[in-house]
Scaffold this motif. Structure first.
Motif: not given
Lengths: 134, 372
Positions: A95-99
């Motif tokens: 998943a995209p980690m939202g970093l």
């Protein structure tokens, strides 16, 4: 005397940039280690060894070291579908980690300088920002 | 002779000590299974939770923040879904219907959200109604504090018991030494509320000063399985251990489930967290996994569609990418079976009101188990 200044000043400038960058890289790697513990270690494991056939390794990973842009894109936007890492097929979902871009640069610098991995070029937030979804 | 008696008693003693769990970690892989699988919804990324509506349609949460309505073979995206803080393991998480959904229309969802003074996010519980493919009447019932930019352990599953109480879980939010053992803080807890979000008067810590009054049990790490045992009506939970030590627990009011004072797991770095696996005042799991399977989703099988599986537990494995069937006897696991080998990261498993079992797999979609 003129010759001295001509060589001395550029070398001081060059050296300080070099040392300064090195320090910056060191700081980035340090921050990246914390990000790694928070976001990556569950799957990629503490020595970057991953889980064979399930989670690709990061340590001595040909994919990571040769496909820098794809690796950054994977962290930034998520990764889905088949990839080959060190001769083994992986077909999972990350998943995209939202970093933030800076955090992605930090964690890239950490994994590119850990467990025997080496890289000549520091990953910068600007480099991360420039990478689009595809 | 004297020696051999001594040796024998020593051996027996150590055997006793090592038998904290009567079943070992053996898992069977059957050559024939009583079902085939059909991928009924494809092209999902991380289908986190599922709910089955009375009109036979389905609601599916995608971790990315989308709520998908699957009706008559078609997917559509529900609008007006609350803004989700997508970071690390956070996102749009579980979904559950009110037991009396037919009459009141309430849908409950858990997700990570921003909002509040601090940077970052924490787990939130809302309820809303579905009207014309849009969420309306949205109410926040609980918002954990403080926010943090840590990426781990949001929980979160939602379940109702027979009395109509709502339970939901929040993980330790990556602060294991601060949150799970402190009842004045959120995180590492199972919560109990009335269906409107109000706090039951008989919750265990309502009269304790400074306590979060919604807490029902504490000392949890990251529970991503929470269901009602259909026979006893009790609440069963499973949670991720660190490395090793995933647990199944029966949740009781006010009890401490031990994290991180006791665990069967170790740190990711290989160092130990604690030497203790048992401690007075903390509950023992009814089962633990070493190594970790990374459990997510859980259901009891009660329907007649799978007669040999009656009252068995089904649990998804994220790490080893299969569906685990557990046969129980007197609240002990007596047999484990590996189903759907290498299917992908199993995020959720549920038995629908129509009796069929549905399995949500990351990167794939929703599978229906069709009995032979």
């Amino acid at each position: 005397m003129k010759l001295f200044f001509l060589t001395y000043i550029p070398s001081v400038v060059f050296l300080s940039i070099f040392i300064f960058q090195d320090k910056e890289l060191e700081e980035s790697i340090k921050r990246g280690a914390d990000i790694y513990t928070d976001f990556c270690v569950n799957c990629h494991m503490s020595k970057g060894e991953g889980v064979t056939n399930t989670f690709p390794p990061l340590a001595n990973s040909d994919y990571l070291l040769k496909k820098r842009e794809e690796s950054i894109r994977g962290i930034k936007y998520g990764q889905q579908g088949p990839i080959v890492v060190n001769g083994i097929n992986y077909n999972g979902t990350m998943a995209p980690m939202g970093l933030a871009d800076e955090e992605i640069a930090d964690v890239m610098n950490y994994i590119l300088h850990s467990w025997g991995n080496k890289s000549d070029k520091t990953v910068t937030p600007e480099e991360v920002a420039a990478i689009s979804k595809e | 002779m004297k020696y051999s008696i001594l040796l024998l008693s020593f051996t027996l003693l150590t055997m006793n000590l090592s038998c904290a769990q009567s079943t070992d970690n053996k898992i069977d892989t059957p050559t024939e299974v009583p079902f085939s699988t059909e991928l009924i919804i494809d092209e999902l990324q991380i289908p986190w939770g599922m709910a089955f509506l009375p009109d036979d349609s389905m609601l599916i949460t995608e971790k990315s923040g989308e709520l998908i309505h699957f009706k008559d073979g078609k997917k559509s995206t529900v609008s007006n879904v609350p803004a989700v803080y997508v970071r690390g393991q956070g996102g749009l998480l579980d979904i559950a219907l009110h037991p009396d959904y037919k009459n009141n229309g309430w849908i409950y969802m858990s997700f990570s959200s921003e909002g509040g003074a601090e940077k970052g996010g924490n787990t939130t519980l809302v309820r809303a109604k579905l009207d014309n493919n849009s969420l309306t009447n949205s109410e926040v019932l609980y918002k954990a504090t403080p926010n943090t930019t840590k990426g781990q352990h949001f929980g979160s599953r939602i379940v109702f018991d027979n009395e109509g109480y709502l339970y939901f879980s929040i993980g330790d939010r990556g602060d294991r030494d601060i949150n799970p053992q402190d009842i004045s803080r959120d995180g590492g807890k199972i919560y109990r509320l009335h269906d409107d979000g109000s706090i039951p008067e008989d919750n265990p810590f309502v009269s304790q000063e400074g306590a979060k009054k919604a807490i029902f049990s504490y000392g949890h790490r990251n529970p991503q399985g929470l269901i009602k045992n259909p026979v006893t009506g009790t609440i069963w939970e499973h949670e991720h251990g660190p490395q090793g030590g995933d647990e199944i627990n029966i949740i009781e009011k006010g009890k401490n489930y031990g994290w991180p004072l006791v665990t069967y797991g170790i740190n990711y770095s290989g160092t130990s967290i604690t030497d203790s696996t048992e401690m007075k005042g903390t509950e023992q799991p009814i089962y633990y996994w070493v190594p970790s399977i990374a459990p997510s989703g859980m259901t009891f099988v009660t329907s007649d569609k799978y007669p040999d599986w009656k009252n068995n537990l089904l649990i998804g494995s994220l790490k080893f990418q299969y569906l685990e069937r557990l046969v129980l006897k007197d609240n002990k696991v007596v047999k484990r079976e590996k189903l759907m080998t290498d299917i992908g990261r199993v995020r959720d498993v549920r038995q629908a009101p129509n009796g069929y079992i549905y399995v949500a797999v990351e990167g794939k979609g929703i599978y229906k188990l069709i009995p032979n």
